[in-house]
Structures are given as C-alpha cells and as structure tokens.
Design an enzyme around this catalytic site. Structure first.
Site, short mmCIF file in Angstrom:
data_model
loop_
_atom_site.label_atom_id
_atom_site.label_comp_id
_atom_site.label_asym_id
_atom_site.label_seq_id
_atom_site.Cartn_x
_atom_site.Cartn_y
_atom_site.Cartn_z
N THR A 79 -8.02 10.07 7.80
CA THR A 79 -7.62 8.79 7.20
C THR A 79 -7.42 7.70 8.26
O THR A 79 -6.79 6.69 7.99
CB THR A 79 -6.32 8.97 6.40
OG1 THR A 79 -5.31 9.53 7.26
CG2 THR A 79 -6.54 9.89 5.21
N LYS A 139 0.84 -1.20 0.00
CA LYS A 139 0.00 0.00 0.00
C LYS A 139 0.87 1.25 0.00
O LYS A 139 1.78 1.39 0.82
CB LYS A 139 -0.93 0.00 1.21
CG LYS A 139 -1.87 -1.21 1.25
CD LYS A 139 -2.75 -1.22 2.47
CE LYS A 139 -1.95 -1.34 3.75
NZ LYS A 139 -2.78 -1.57 4.94
N GLY A 141 -7.85 4.52 10.17
CA GLY A 141 -8.48 3.23 9.87
C GLY A 141 -8.51 2.84 8.41
O GLY A 141 -9.21 1.89 8.03
N THR A 142 -7.74 3.53 7.57
CA THR A 142 -7.77 3.18 6.14
C THR A 142 -7.28 1.75 5.89
O THR A 142 -7.88 1.03 5.09
CB THR A 142 -6.92 4.17 5.32
OG1 THR A 142 -5.63 4.31 5.93
CG2 THR A 142 -7.57 5.52 5.21
N GLY A 143 -6.21 1.35 6.57
CA GLY A 143 -5.69 0.00 6.36
C GLY A 143 -6.66 -1.07 6.81
O GLY A 143 -6.85 -2.09 6.14
N CYS A 144 -7.28 -0.84 7.96
CA CYS A 144 -8.29 -1.78 8.46
C CYS A 144 -9.46 -1.88 7.48
O CYS A 144 -9.93 -2.98 7.15
CB CYS A 144 -8.81 -1.31 9.83
SG CYS A 144 -7.56 -1.07 11.09
#
Length: 266
Positions: free
Chosen positions: A208, A175, A210-213
C-alpha cells in the site's frame, strides 16, 4: 480539444512507489499529462527513507514559474512540502493560479519516517490549507493538523473533517485507511454541507506504499479533465481500489510495495 494537464508539487521517491513518481503514474493512468515540481529528494525504498535532501526554495520557485509560464495546467496536487521555506515558496508561487488545488498533507512515510518538519505544520495550516479546493488527510495527518488525538469512530472522523473545513479548504476528504475494521470508509465533506461516504472492503495486502499520493493525484487528474470535485473524488476512489486490489500482481521490494497504477493497461 485541449490536452488535460496536471501538476504535482511534491518530493521524489527513488523507489518509485510514492511521491512525484507515483503522482505522474496516477495522472497518466487517469488520462492527464503530468508535470512536476520537486521539493525534496528522498533516498527511499519499500522499507525505509534513509536520506532527505531539501531542494532550495529558489529552485522550487523557478520550477513553478517554468511550468506555469508555459504550460496550461488545469489542476495541481501538493504533496511533500517538508519545510517552512518550501511552503512559503509554494504558497507565493501559486498565488495567481486560478485552477483547483488538491492538498495531500504528507507528513509521515509508510515506513514511519518524517516527511514534514514539526516546525512547518503551522505554516502548512496558515498558508496552504486556504489554497485547497480539497484537503486529503489520513487520520494521523488530520490529528496532527488539529493537534488532537486520532479520530476512531465515524462521528469523530466527521467532526475532525468539519473542523479542518473551517481552517480554509473548500472541501475535505477524510481518508479512513488507518481506521480499524473490514470496511475502509472515506468521508468527503464539501463547503455547502454535502457529506458523502465512500466505502470499500478492506483489501488485505502489505503493498500500500503511495496510496495517498496516488489517490490525490488521481483526483487532480480528474479535475484537470473538467470533472467537478465530487465526481473527481468518486472516480479516483474507484481507481485506487482497483490499484490496491492489483498490487500483489507486482513484486517490488522487500517491504511495503506500491499499488499497481497501471492495472488497467498491463
């Protein structure tokens, strides 16, 4: 017609923007019924993590058994695992699971607080990465897993992704949110040699959290519906861009607010 069901195994975020709370929102928004196993309880908001309470490993094991013994889970997402004891419990609990597992190697919160103990990184590499149908590290996480400096160019990002692929996952999604530039580029590397670049204009927002979750949970939701890995990632990438673009419609907290998981509904 069976109900798509996904499971998140991750930490709880009391602020609701990341962790299990974000996962369940993302899974629901992407058409899958979300179930959960909580590995840690964090006292967290949009500005900081002020406390972390590790759930006892035997309770994590009991949660996994409770869900998988009764509910037909189609895909699993792993998030914050925090310690070697939790990693051991999760690896053992999922030993007989036959569906796809998406591993988001959560290490550091948006606020900079640690969500994985340094001593647990080796256990993560040895026990969790080989379970992964997909590993979804951001650039700092990839560097820590490899114990290398953070990649900066697309060539370096791809090279690190290939090395991570050699550590056991069936595919790696590098990412690019932490890279520089006006374009955010993710690179999906699959075991068969297929490399896909997913690019989008970088959206200027502080919201942003919690974007990865959200991204990894959306991928797991898509997998639970029967989509293949490539299609699941592409669809989740599109969903996440929409959630980030709509983030400023929400007014949550004083720091890094969450993305708008339900931008398609309200």
């Amino acid at each position: 017609m069976t109900t798509p069901i996904a499971l998140t195994i991750a930490g709880s975020d009391s602020g609701g923007g990341a962790g299990v709370q974000a996962d369940l929102k993302s899974m629901s928004a992407n058409g899958s019924f979300g179930t959960s196993v909580i590995t840690a309880i964090t006292a967290q908001n949009t500005t900081s993590v002020t406390a972390v309470h590790e759930v006892p490993a035997d309770v994590v094991t009991a949660q996994i058994k409770a869900v998988l013994s009764d509910i037909q889970v189609g895909a699993i997402k792993l998030g914050m695992l925090f310690s070697t004891a939790i990693i051991d419990a999760v690896a053992q609990g999922l030993a007989d699971f036959k569906g796809p597992i998406v591993v988001d190697p959560v290490m550091i919160a948006k606020s900079g607080d640690a969500l994985l103990q340094n001593a647990a990184i080796e256990a993560m590499v040895a026990e969790i990465l080989p379970l992964a149908a997909l590993l979804t590290p951001n650039l700092p996480e990839a560097a820590r897993l490899l114990r290398e400096p953070q990649a900066r160019t697309l060539a370096e990002i791809t090279s690190q992704g290939l090395r991570l692929l050699g550590m056991g996952p069936s595919a790696v999604l590098m990412k690019g949110g932490h890279a520089e530039g006006d374009t955010c580029t993710d690179i999906l590397i699959e075991a068969g040699g297929r490399v896909t670049t997913l690019s989008a204009p970088r959206i200027v927002t502080r919201n942003t959290h919690g974007t990865g979750c959200t991204y990894s949970a959306a991928i797991a939701a898509n997998l639970s519906k029967g989509l293949d890995l490539h299609s699941s990632v592409v669809a989740a990438h599109s969903y996440l861009q929409g959630a980030i673009a709509a983030a400023d419609q929400l007014q949550i907290g004083k720091g890094h607010g969450p993305v708008h998981h339900f931008y398609g509904q309200w």
